[in-house]
Design a protein around this motif. Structure first.
Motif, mmCIF file in Angstrom:
data_model
loop_
_atom_site.group_PDB
_atom_site.id
_atom_site.type_symbol
_atom_site.label_atom_id
_atom_site.label_comp_id
_atom_site.label_asym_id
_atom_site.label_seq_id
_atom_site.Cartn_x
_atom_site.Cartn_y
_atom_site.Cartn_z
ATOM 1 N N MET A 57 1.015 -1.084 0.324
ATOM 2 C CA MET A 57 -0.145 0.011 -0.472
ATOM 3 C C MET A 57 1.209 1.906 -0.096
ATOM 4 O O MET A 57 0.172 2.001 -1.005
ATOM 5 C CB MET A 57 -1.083 -0.407 1.338
ATOM 6 N N ILE A 58 1.840 1.391 0.212
ATOM 7 C CA ILE A 58 2.916 2.769 0.813
ATOM 8 C C ILE A 58 3.287 2.649 -0.393
ATOM 9 O O ILE A 58 3.445 3.364 -1.100
ATOM 10 C CB ILE A 58 3.748 1.570 2.035
ATOM 11 N N ASP A 59 4.133 1.404 -1.184
ATOM 12 C CA ASP A 59 4.727 0.957 -2.577
ATOM 13 C C ASP A 59 4.245 2.156 -2.939
ATOM 14 O O ASP A 59 4.690 2.563 -4.493
ATOM 15 C CB ASP A 59 5.519 -0.369 -2.484
ATOM 16 N N GLY A 60 3.029 1.362 -3.564
ATOM 17 C CA GLY A 60 1.923 1.078 -4.703
ATOM 18 C C GLY A 60 1.866 2.743 -4.615
ATOM 19 O O GLY A 60 1.188 4.023 -5.886
ATOM 20 N N ALA A 61 1.573 3.132 -3.440
ATOM 21 C CA ALA A 61 0.758 4.964 -3.642
ATOM 22 C C ALA A 61 1.358 5.457 -3.979
ATOM 23 O O ALA A 61 1.395 7.297 -4.112
ATOM 24 C CB ALA A 61 0.132 4.838 -2.556
ATOM 25 N N LEU A 62 2.931 5.973 -3.370
ATOM 26 C CA LEU A 62 3.525 6.779 -2.961
ATOM 27 C C LEU A 62 5.223 5.826 -3.808
ATOM 28 O O LEU A 62 5.686 7.536 -4.013
ATOM 29 C CB LEU A 62 4.184 6.652 -1.347
ATOM 30 N N GLY A 63 5.245 5.239 -5.047
ATOM 31 C CA GLY A 63 6.350 4.839 -5.911
ATOM 32 C C GLY A 63 7.276 4.544 -5.623
ATOM 33 O O GLY A 63 7.955 4.697 -5.500
ATOM 34 N N MET A 64 7.472 4.249 -3.717
ATOM 35 C CA MET A 64 8.220 3.916 -3.179
ATOM 36 C C MET A 64 8.412 2.892 -1.160
ATOM 37 O O MET A 64 7.062 2.442 -1.390
ATOM 38 C CB MET A 64 9.529 5.235 -2.533
ATOM 39 N N ALA A 65 9.532 2.502 -1.182
ATOM 40 C CA ALA A 65 9.859 2.306 0.213
ATOM 41 C C ALA A 65 8.910 0.354 0.805
ATOM 42 O O ALA A 65 8.908 0.355 1.415
ATOM 43 C CB ALA A 65 8.999 2.690 0.511
ATOM 44 N N TYR A 66 8.668 -0.482 -1.314
ATOM 45 C CA TYR A 66 8.353 -1.275 -0.195
ATOM 46 C C TYR A 66 9.354 -2.495 0.419
ATOM 47 O O TYR A 66 8.833 -2.730 1.610
ATOM 48 C CB TYR A 66 7.574 -2.244 -1.656
ATOM 49 N N GLY A 67 10.481 -2.400 0.187
ATOM 50 C CA GLY A 67 11.690 -2.988 0.625
ATOM 51 C C GLY A 67 12.130 -2.991 1.457
ATOM 52 O O GLY A 67 11.928 -3.375 2.647
ATOM 53 N N ILE A 68 12.298 -1.649 1.818
ATOM 54 C CA ILE A 68 12.240 -0.669 3.119
ATOM 55 C C ILE A 68 11.525 -1.470 4.043
ATOM 56 O O ILE A 68 11.575 -1.242 5.118
ATOM 57 C CB ILE A 68 12.901 0.377 3.506
ATOM 58 N N SER A 69 10.057 -0.841 3.895
ATOM 59 C CA SER A 69 8.644 -1.220 4.931
ATOM 60 C C SER A 69 8.549 -2.743 5.219
ATOM 61 O O SER A 69 8.899 -2.869 6.408
ATOM 62 C CB SER A 69 7.077 -0.265 4.048
ATOM 63 N N SER A 70 8.948 -3.189 3.985
ATOM 64 C CA SER A 70 8.633 -5.186 4.219
ATOM 65 C C SER A 70 10.012 -5.263 5.222
ATOM 66 O O SER A 70 9.313 -5.928 6.260
ATOM 67 C CB SER A 70 8.410 -5.987 3.366
ATOM 68 N N THR A 71 11.349 -4.884 5.092
ATOM 69 C CA THR A 71 12.172 -6.017 5.768
ATOM 70 C C THR A 71 12.231 -5.440 6.780
ATOM 71 O O THR A 71 12.462 -6.261 8.083
ATOM 72 C CB THR A 71 13.658 -4.785 5.086
ATOM 73 N N SER A 72 11.515 -3.800 7.378
ATOM 74 C CA SER A 72 11.960 -3.200 8.616
ATOM 75 C C SER A 72 10.771 -4.430 9.167
ATOM 76 O O SER A 72 10.546 -4.588 10.912
ATOM 77 C CB SER A 72 11.510 -1.596 9.073
ATOM 78 N N PHE A 73 9.882 -4.254 8.858
ATOM 79 C CA PHE A 73 8.478 -4.882 9.336
ATOM 80 C C PHE A 73 9.137 -6.172 10.023
ATOM 81 O O PHE A 73 8.604 -6.958 11.207
ATOM 82 C CB PHE A 73 6.957 -4.798 8.566
ATOM 83 N N LEU A 74 9.645 -7.188 8.936
ATOM 84 C CA LEU A 74 10.284 -8.028 9.601
ATOM 85 C C LEU A 74 10.891 -8.211 10.578
ATOM 86 O O LEU A 74 10.740 -9.359 11.540
ATOM 87 C CB LEU A 74 10.636 -9.338 7.826
ATOM 88 N N LEU A 75 12.057 -7.481 10.881
ATOM 89 C CA LEU A 75 13.129 -7.200 11.323
ATOM 90 C C LEU A 75 12.166 -7.388 12.771
ATOM 91 O O LEU A 75 12.579 -7.764 14.128
ATOM 92 C CB LEU A 75 13.899 -6.049 11.180
ATOM 93 N N GLY A 76 11.218 -6.238 12.335
ATOM 94 C CA GLY A 76 10.603 -6.116 14.161
ATOM 95 C C GLY A 76 9.419 -7.137 14.893
ATOM 96 O O GLY A 76 9.656 -7.123 15.343
ATOM 97 N N LEU A 77 9.087 -8.362 14.550
ATOM 98 C CA LEU A 77 8.915 -9.366 13.714
ATOM 99 C C LEU A 77 9.913 -10.661 14.317
ATOM 100 O O LEU A 77 9.373 -12.119 14.159
ATOM 101 C CB LEU A 77 8.016 -10.108 12.820
ATOM 102 N N GLY A 78 10.983 -10.594 14.428
ATOM 103 C CA GLY A 78 12.103 -11.251 14.856
ATOM 104 C C GLY A 78 12.757 -12.006 13.569
ATOM 105 O O GLY A 78 14.055 -13.135 13.959
ATOM 106 N N VAL A 79 12.515 -11.960 12.194
ATOM 107 C CA VAL A 79 13.066 -12.492 11.237
ATOM 108 C C VAL A 79 14.394 -11.776 11.147
ATOM 109 O O VAL A 79 14.827 -11.012 11.191
ATOM 110 C CB VAL A 79 12.637 -12.066 9.737
#
Length: 301
Positions: free
Chosen positions: A72-94
């Motif tokens: 949703m962030i990447d498609g609407a703003l054209g950026m940050a899929y990798g950064i957002s998803s990686t940050s979220f995954l790290l927060g889940l302990g991956v």
């Protein structure tokens, strides 16, 4: 010369939205039908149960939510899929390496759907797309190869500073009068650099390329749509290189990211079409500055 974005034809949103909803709804019904058949057919279910029990767990829901919000962030703003998803995954302990590998493979699917959605809704400047895609692919392959031997965290602070400056420029232009797009002569180096850093830093194609285009006066709708469509090819090149060198990672993470991102992609493209130029630029600028500051804080503190 880049064709002026204002001349790009826009397809009727209503027809496109009905087609998108039909495809998404039909896909969901097919999946549910297959699931019901397997569940009712006890023999088949018992054969595949050992495999599905390892994949369809409660963790899959969390990964799907990560994929949904990141897309949703990447498609609407054209950026940050990798950064957002990686940050979220790290927060889940991956673990970081597993998160990066999984995100790049999943991004092939989500970026493809997002790029197609933008193309169908008339958000893509084809001349701009053509000038971005090839050098971006080359940069992604080079970056993925180098990442196998060099820690990408070393380069991230420098990129964060660059993006911070770009975010401020975008915000400043959001409150200025209309700026005419420039005749770009440096798109190839920009795309090469963006593709390289996307692979090395676990994300960055959108923030680097889209923010630079926006800071130079390109209309957000076409800059974002073109960057999103090109991102599919950059993600594909990086994913193939990563899989060849280090493997695909955890398939449960990948499936969750793909499912969540696939649902979000058409709606994100629709939001991009509806937002005003100033609104999009403000959102992009704030997002870039926030992510850059976060990266600097995590690096030095």
């Amino acid at each position: 010369m880049i064709v002026a974005e204002e001349t790009v034809a826009v397809q009727p949103a209503k027809k496109t939205n009905k087609r998108t909803l039909f495809i998404v709804g039909g896909s969901v019904l097919v999946i549910l039908g297959i699931g019901a058949f397997l569940y009712l057919n006890s023999t088949t279910w018992e054969l595949i149960k050992p495999y599905t029990s390892k994949l369809f767990t409660k963790d899959l829901l969390f990964f799907a939510l990560v994929g949904f919000f990141a897309q949703m962030i990447d498609g609407a703003l054209g950026m940050a899929y990798g950064i957002s998803s990686t940050s979220f995954l790290l927060g889940l302990g991956v673990p970081p390496a597993l998160a990066s590998s999984s995100v790049h493979v999943a991004e092939v699917f989500t970026a493809g759907i997002s790029g197609l959605s933008h193309l169908k809704m008339g958000n893509v400047n084809k001349q701009l797309f053509k000038r971005l895609v090839l050098p971006g692919v080359i940069g992604a392959i080079a970056g993925a190869y180098i990442l196998t031997s060099i820690d990408g965290a070393v380069i991230k602070p420098y990129i964060a500073v660059y993006l911070l400056v770009m975010g401020v420029i975008v915000l400043r232009k959001a409150f200025r009068k209309k700026t005419e797009p420039r005749d770009e002569k440096t798109l190839a180096p920009l795309a090469l650099f963006g593709g390289f850093m996307d692979a090395v830093g676990g994300g960055g194609w959108g923030p680097i390329v889209a923010s630079t285009l926006l800071s130079k006066g390109h209309q957000p709708r076409y800059a974002i749509g073109s960057v999103n469509l090109a991102e599919f090819f950059i993600a594909l090149a990086g994913a193939i290189t990563f899989v060849t060198l280090i493997g695909a990672g955890n398939w449960q993470i990948i499936v969750g990211l793909v499912l969540g991102g696939s649902v979000a992609a058409p709606f994100a493209a629709y939001l991009c079409q509806k937002f005003s130029t100033r609104t999009l630029m403000i959102m992009v600028g704030v997002l870039i500055i926030g992510l850059s500051i976060r990266t600097l804080i995590m690096t030095f503190f």
